[in-house]
Structures are given as C-alpha cells and as structure tokens.
Write a protein that holds these residues in place. Structure first.
Motif, PDB file in Angstrom:
ATOM      1  N   ARG A 244      -0.561  21.573  68.817  1.00 19.72           N
ATOM      2  CA  ARG A 244      -1.063  22.458  67.764  1.00 19.72           C
ATOM      3  C   ARG A 244      -0.407  22.060  66.445  1.00 19.72           C
ATOM      4  O   ARG A 244       0.698  21.521  66.435  1.00 19.72           O
ATOM      5  CB  ARG A 244      -0.693  23.932  68.049  1.00 19.72           C
ATOM      6  N   PRO A 245      -1.043  22.373  65.327  1.00 22.59           N
ATOM      7  CA  PRO A 245      -0.380  22.119  64.034  1.00 22.59           C
ATOM      8  C   PRO A 245       0.674  23.194  63.779  1.00 22.59           C
ATOM      9  O   PRO A 245       0.618  24.269  64.374  1.00 22.59           O
ATOM     10  CB  PRO A 245      -1.525  22.261  63.025  1.00 22.59           C
ATOM     11  N   ALA A 246       1.634  22.869  62.941  1.00 20.74           N
ATOM     12  CA  ALA A 246       2.641  23.880  62.547  1.00 20.74           C
ATOM     13  C   ALA A 246       2.886  23.678  61.057  1.00 20.74           C
ATOM     14  O   ALA A 246       3.889  23.101  60.652  1.00 20.74           O
ATOM     15  CB  ALA A 246       3.917  23.709  63.357  1.00 20.74           C
ATOM     16  N   LEU A 247       1.947  24.137  60.280  1.00 22.35           N
ATOM     17  CA  LEU A 247       1.968  23.832  58.845  1.00 22.35           C
ATOM     18  C   LEU A 247       2.536  24.969  58.015  1.00 22.35           C
ATOM     19  O   LEU A 247       2.874  24.795  56.851  1.00 22.35           O
ATOM     20  CB  LEU A 247       0.531  23.526  58.368  1.00 22.35           C
ATOM     21  N   LEU A 248       2.621  26.153  58.621  1.00 25.34           N
ATOM     22  CA  LEU A 248       3.026  27.315  57.834  1.00 25.34           C
ATOM     23  C   LEU A 248       4.536  27.372  57.668  1.00 25.34           C
ATOM     24  O   LEU A 248       5.286  26.788  58.454  1.00 25.34           O
ATOM     25  CB  LEU A 248       2.548  28.598  58.507  1.00 25.34           C
ATOM     26  N   THR A 249       4.961  28.090  56.644  1.00 18.51           N
ATOM     27  CA  THR A 249       6.394  28.346  56.459  1.00 18.51           C
ATOM     28  C   THR A 249       6.567  29.846  56.298  1.00 18.51           C
ATOM     29  O   THR A 249       5.823  30.476  55.543  1.00 18.51           O
ATOM     30  CB  THR A 249       6.905  27.648  55.187  1.00 18.51           C
ATOM     31  N   THR A 250       7.522  30.412  57.028  1.00 16.03           N
ATOM     32  CA  THR A 250       7.844  31.821  56.801  1.00 16.03           C
ATOM     33  C   THR A 250       9.006  31.864  55.815  1.00 16.03           C
ATOM     34  O   THR A 250      10.091  31.365  56.130  1.00 16.03           O
ATOM     35  CB  THR A 250       8.275  32.515  58.106  1.00 16.03           C
ATOM     36  N   PRO A 251       8.796  32.410  54.626  1.00 14.89           N
ATOM     37  CA  PRO A 251       9.892  32.412  53.657  1.00 14.89           C
ATOM     38  C   PRO A 251      11.050  33.285  54.135  1.00 14.89           C
ATOM     39  O   PRO A 251      10.839  34.328  54.762  1.00 14.89           O
ATOM     40  CB  PRO A 251       9.266  33.007  52.392  1.00 14.89           C
ATOM     41  N   ALA A 252      12.254  32.838  53.833  1.00 15.96           N
ATOM     42  CA  ALA A 252      13.445  33.580  54.257  1.00 15.96           C
ATOM     43  C   ALA A 252      13.430  34.997  53.679  1.00 15.96           C
ATOM     44  O   ALA A 252      13.796  35.964  54.363  1.00 15.96           O
ATOM     45  CB  ALA A 252      14.700  32.832  53.815  1.00 15.96           C
ATOM     46  N   TRP A 253      12.941  35.138  52.435  1.00 13.85           N
ATOM     47  CA  TRP A 253      12.970  36.469  51.813  1.00 13.85           C
ATOM     48  C   TRP A 253      12.071  37.451  52.567  1.00 13.85           C
ATOM     49  O   TRP A 253      12.388  38.640  52.699  1.00 13.85           O
ATOM     50  CB  TRP A 253      12.598  36.409  50.325  1.00 13.85           C
ATOM     51  N   ALA A 254      10.959  36.937  53.118  1.00  9.46           N
ATOM     52  CA  ALA A 254      10.030  37.823  53.835  1.00  9.46           C
ATOM     53  C   ALA A 254      10.692  38.332  55.120  1.00  9.46           C
ATOM     54  O   ALA A 254      10.562  39.500  55.492  1.00  9.46           O
ATOM     55  CB  ALA A 254       8.734  37.076  54.162  1.00  9.46           C
ATOM     56  N   LYS A 256      13.896  38.627  55.560  1.00  6.59           N
ATOM     57  CA  LYS A 256      14.961  39.574  55.190  1.00  6.59           C
ATOM     58  C   LYS A 256      14.360  40.943  54.904  1.00  6.59           C
ATOM     59  O   LYS A 256      14.926  41.981  55.273  1.00  6.59           O
ATOM     60  CB  LYS A 256      15.741  39.055  53.979  1.00  6.59           C
ATOM     61  N   LEU A 257      13.192  40.921  54.256  1.00  5.46           N
ATOM     62  CA  LEU A 257      12.522  42.186  53.963  1.00  5.46           C
ATOM     63  C   LEU A 257      12.129  42.894  55.263  1.00  5.46           C
ATOM     64  O   LEU A 257      12.326  44.102  55.417  1.00  5.46           O
ATOM     65  CB  LEU A 257      11.257  41.876  53.142  1.00  5.46           C
ATOM     66  N   ALA A 258      11.595  42.125  56.199  1.00  2.00           N
ATOM     67  CA  ALA A 258      11.093  42.725  57.439  1.00  2.00           C
ATOM     68  C   ALA A 258      12.215  43.099  58.403  1.00  2.00           C
ATOM     69  O   ALA A 258      12.123  44.093  59.114  1.00  2.00           O
ATOM     70  CB  ALA A 258      10.128  41.747  58.130  1.00  2.00           C
ATOM     71  N   MET A 259      13.266  42.290  58.442  1.00  2.00           N
ATOM     72  CA  MET A 259      14.268  42.463  59.500  1.00  2.00           C
ATOM     73  C   MET A 259      15.626  42.918  58.985  1.00  2.00           C
ATOM     74  O   MET A 259      16.507  43.239  59.784  1.00  2.00           O
ATOM     75  CB  MET A 259      14.473  41.133  60.245  1.00  2.00           C
ATOM     76  N   GLU A 261      19.391  42.760  57.799  1.00  2.00           N
ATOM     77  CA  GLU A 261      20.543  41.886  58.091  1.00  2.00           C
ATOM     78  C   GLU A 261      20.287  40.977  59.312  1.00  2.00           C
ATOM     79  O   GLU A 261      20.789  39.850  59.385  1.00  2.00           O
ATOM     80  CB  GLU A 261      21.754  42.798  58.364  1.00  2.00           C
ATOM     81  N   MET A 262      19.472  41.482  60.263  1.00  3.16           N
ATOM     82  CA  MET A 262      19.217  40.726  61.497  1.00  3.16           C
ATOM     83  C   MET A 262      18.519  39.388  61.219  1.00  3.16           C
ATOM     84  O   MET A 262      18.568  38.470  62.042  1.00  3.16           O
ATOM     85  CB  MET A 262      18.341  41.588  62.421  1.00  3.16           C
ATOM     86  N   ALA A 263      17.871  39.260  60.035  1.00  6.57           N
ATOM     87  CA  ALA A 263      17.159  38.024  59.703  1.00  6.57           C
ATOM     88  C   ALA A 263      18.089  36.820  59.700  1.00  6.57           C
ATOM     89  O   ALA A 263      17.649  35.682  59.883  1.00  6.57           O
ATOM     90  CB  ALA A 263      16.480  38.161  58.335  1.00  6.57           C
ATOM     91  N   MET A 264      19.385  37.062  59.519  1.00  5.03           N
ATOM     92  CA  MET A 264      20.343  35.944  59.507  1.00  5.03           C
ATOM     93  C   MET A 264      20.295  35.138  60.808  1.00  5.03           C
ATOM     94  O   MET A 264      20.615  33.957  60.819  1.00  5.03           O
ATOM     95  CB  MET A 264      21.764  36.454  59.279  1.00  5.03           C
ATOM     96  N   LEU A 265      19.851  35.777  61.907  1.00  4.10           N
ATOM     97  CA  LEU A 265      19.770  35.058  63.179  1.00  4.10           C
ATOM     98  C   LEU A 265      18.732  33.934  63.106  1.00  4.10           C
ATOM     99  O   LEU A 265      18.807  32.962  63.847  1.00  4.10           O
ATOM    100  CB  LEU A 265      19.394  36.011  64.324  1.00  4.10           C
ATOM    101  N   LEU A 266      17.761  34.089  62.210  1.00  5.62           N
ATOM    102  CA  LEU A 266      16.692  33.094  62.093  1.00  5.62           C
ATOM    103  C   LEU A 266      16.847  32.216  60.855  1.00  5.62           C
ATOM    104  O   LEU A 266      16.473  31.045  60.873  1.00  5.62           O
ATOM    105  CB  LEU A 266      15.323  33.801  62.039  1.00  5.62           C
ATOM    106  N   THR A 267      17.398  32.785  59.793  1.00  9.85           N
ATOM    107  CA  THR A 267      17.503  32.004  58.549  1.00  9.85           C
ATOM    108  C   THR A 267      18.805  31.200  58.507  1.00  9.85           C
ATOM    109  O   THR A 267      18.929  30.269  57.727  1.00  9.85           O
ATOM    110  CB  THR A 267      17.438  32.924  57.311  1.00  9.85           C
ATOM    111  N   GLY A 268      19.775  31.584  59.330  1.00  3.18           N
ATOM    112  CA  GLY A 268      21.035  30.837  59.410  1.00  3.18           C
ATOM    113  C   GLY A 268      21.108  30.127  60.762  1.00  3.18           C
ATOM    114  O   GLY A 268      20.169  30.162  61.553  1.00  3.18           O
ATOM    115  N   GLY A 269      22.232  29.475  61.006  1.00  2.00           N
ATOM    116  CA  GLY A 269      22.375  28.802  62.301  1.00  2.00           C
ATOM    117  C   GLY A 269      23.691  28.062  62.372  1.00  2.00           C
ATOM    118  O   GLY A 269      24.530  28.162  61.476  1.00  2.00           O
ATOM    119  N   GLN A 270      23.849  27.324  63.449  1.00  2.98           N
ATOM    120  CA  GLN A 270      25.066  26.551  63.630  1.00  2.98           C
ATOM    121  C   GLN A 270      24.774  25.355  64.541  1.00  2.98           C
ATOM    122  O   GLN A 270      23.943  25.445  65.432  1.00  2.98           O
ATOM    123  CB  GLN A 270      26.237  27.396  64.172  1.00  2.98           C
ATOM    124  N   HIS A 271      25.438  24.239  64.209  1.00 10.07           N
ATOM    125  CA  HIS A 271      25.254  22.990  64.968  1.00 10.07           C
ATOM    126  C   HIS A 271      26.407  22.889  65.963  1.00 10.07           C
ATOM    127  O   HIS A 271      27.495  22.430  65.636  1.00 10.07           O
ATOM    128  CB  HIS A 271      25.269  21.800  64.005  1.00 10.07           C
TER     129      HIS A 271
END
Ligand SMILES: NC(=O)c1ccc[n+]([C@@H]2O[C@H](COP(=O)([O-])OP(=O)(O)OC[C@H]3O[C@@H](n4cnc5c(N)ncnc54)[C@H](OP(=O)(O)O)[C@@H]3O)[C@@H](O)[C@H]2O)c1
Length: 300
Positions: A244-254, A256-259, A261-271
């Motif tokens: 399937r294509p994956a062309l969309l981007t979910t903006p980090a601000w959106a 954060k608005l929806a979730m 503080e919990m949005a950090m689990l998706l907008t941040g990360g660790q290697h």
C-alpha cells in the motif's frame, strides 16, 4: 518451574504463557478476571485474583511481573497517571512483600519496565548503562524498577525488562496501525526522524526463557531487536509489506492536540540497543524490521 505471572492475560502474557506451558512449566496467573485465565492463558493455568492467595507456604521458583494499566489509551489526566503508577508500582511493592514473606523465596523476579525509561533521546544509541529521562513515562519506569529491585535485598535475582514496542498481530501497536495502512491512509508521524525500537513477540518470549534460566544476568535488559528504525523507515517497511502507499503525514501538533502529553510516545522515541541480550549470546530470529513484518503479516 513453578511460575507466578502478573499481567499474564495481556498481549505479552498470553504469548509467554503459551511458550512456558509448551516447555512444561506450571503457571499461576494473577488476574482481576480469574474466570478468563484458562481461556486466555491456556489449560492447566491456575488463576488467583488477589495477592492474598500468595501465602508464605506457596513455593514459586520464579515470578514474572507484567501487570499494568495500558499506557496508550485515554488522555493522561492526573487520575489516569495515578492509575498507571499504582497498577505498576503499588502492585510490584505488594508482590515483592509477598516474595519476601515466603518461606521458600523465588530465585528470580523478571519485572516489567519500558524503553520509555530513557525518555525521548533523539539519535543517541542507548544501551542499558544510559541514565533515565525526566518525563512522566521515564519516572514511571524508574519507580517501577525501584520497587522490583528492592527484592534483590532478599537475595532474589531481579531482571528489569526494558521493553520496546512488541510487534504482534493479536494486539498492541502494530495491530492499531494495520487498518489505516491497509486503507492507504498510513504515513509517518511528524518529521519521521524519531526512533522506534521494536521486538518481534517470538524473540521477546525467547529472551524471557534465557533470562529465567541464566543466573549470571541481573539488572536491566533492553528487550528490543538490534534493528531499531526511524518512524519513516518503519512506515516504509509496513507499507511495502502491505503493498500500500504511505504518503500521508500526521503532524506532531495534531497528535498533541488530540492526545495531549501522551503524544510524546509517538512524536518522540529512542534508539535502543539490546547490548546485554547480545552479550549473553541471544540470537534474534527477527533482527530486522522487514523480516519481522514479513513473518507477522505475510499470511494475512
Ligand atoms: N506491549 C508492548 O509493546 C509494551 C511495550 C513496553 C512496555 N510494555 C509493558 O509490559 C507489560 C505487559 O504489556 P502488555 O502489552 O502485555 O500489556 P496488556 O496487554 O495491556 O496487559 C497488561 C495486563 O495487566 C493487567 N492490568 C491492566 N490494568 C490493570 C490495573 N489497573 N491494575 C492491575 N492490573 C492491570 C491486565 O490483567 P487482568 O485484566 O487479567 O488483571 C492485563 O492483562 C505492561 O506493563 C506494559 O506497560 C509493553
């Protein structure tokens, strides 16, 4: 072995119970829904609904502690943060107290934690020696680990399972992503540069068996595959696997608005690197994301 498991009815717990039963271990699962334990965890698994059932005469060779209110879900209000903490830290304190009071103490406690311990850490490559982060998720892991580690004072070997994103098609993060990706609505999150450290559930349960048996291992263990990927790389691998294509981007601000503080689990990360697992000689069946996704999704 006679093994007590908390959280045995959960995503990881069910896979673990199946694997441990196959190996011939005797299992007891602590659950708020004891009537569900045999269906979820397997025939012959004993259920208890309270730690009161763990009396000083009970003999467990090992305890695996995975219980906890789901991290991803409703917004992290103060009330939910309290539940996230209590369901892990208080429960672990009570569990360790029971282990301490047992006439025959378990030899080992494998206790849950998460790579959220390290906080959002950019491109830094992280092994188990890295210090904790400072956000809510990191502090939750620090306190959860401390509660478990207190069992070491009683001579119990304690292993802290710093768990990455467990990939499985029976639940968890991958399952949540499948529908939008299948509809061609998948895509990267924010700039896609945040790292995602993951592990195939089969490697997770395989590594647990090593940690149960190998008496040389104690302390923190990163439960991740060696092939961490950025969010963009994961998105591309998943889209390619599903054709399937994956062309969309979910903006980090959106997010954060929806979730919140919990949005950090998706907008941040660790290697995160599985340094201790590899030093112990553990061979990952699925070291790379493409192989893991192919195994999980090719027959579906
Ligand atoms: N899956 C992952 O990708 C991942 C990543 C990092 C860390 N972890 C951690 O690893 C552990 C196991 O993960 P999982 O995905 O298997 O979790 P899960 O599917 O959400 O299952 C956790 C289990 O904990 C028990 N539980 C839930 N809320 C509770 C509460 N308020 N009080 C007491 N017990 C409660 C439930 O058992 P009963 O309903 O039977 O009581 C549930 O089956 C969790 O603590 C999780 O935070 C998981």
């Amino acid at each position: 072995m006679n093994i007590l498991i908390t959280g045995g009815t959960g995503l990881i717990g069910r896979r673990l119970c199946a694997d441990l039963l196959r190996q011939g271990h005797q299992l007891t699962v602590l659950s708020r829904q004891p009537g569900e334990v045999v269906r979820r965890c397997g025939a012959g698994v004993k259920a208890i609904d309270s730690l009161d059932a763990y009396t000083p005469d009970c003999v467990f060779d090992a305890v695996i502690n995975l219980a906890g209110e789901p991290i991803i879900g409703a917004r992290w209000t103060d009330a939910r943060k309290a539940r996230l903490r209590e369901s892990r830290i208080f429960l672990t304190e009570c569990l360790v107290q029971k282990m301490r009071e047992a006439r025959v103490k378990p030899a080992v406690l494998l206790s849950g934690s998460a790579i959220g311990f390290y906080g959002d850490s950019g491109d830094e490559r992280i092994d188990e020696t890295r210090a904790a982060g400072g956000d809510f998720g990191a502090q939750l892991c620090v306190d959860w680990e401390a509660a478990a580690l207190s069992a070491a004072r009683d001579g119990i070997r304690v292993v802290l399972l710093r768990t990455g994103v467990v990939l499985d098609t029976e639940g968890g993060a991958l399952t949540k992503m499948l529908l939008p990706f299948r509809l061609g609505l998948g895509g990267k999150i924010g700039n896609g540069q945040q790292w995602m450290s993951w592990i195939h559930y089969q490697d997770y349960v395989g590594l647990i068996s090593v940690l149960l048996q190998d008496q040389r291992i104690s302390g923190s263990v990163n439960m991740v595959a060696p092939g961490a990927v950025t969010n963009t790389e994961f998105t591309q691998a998943l889209a390619a696997q599903l054709h399937r294509p994956a062309l969309l981007t979910t903006p980090a601000w959106a997010l954060k608005l929806a979730m919140g503080e919990m949005a950090m689990l998706l907008t941040g990360g660790q290697h995160v690197l599985p340094a201790r697992a590899q030093r112990a000689g553990f061979q990952f069946r699925y070291p790379k994301i493409q192989g893991a996704l192919a195994d999980l999704l090719s027959a579906r």
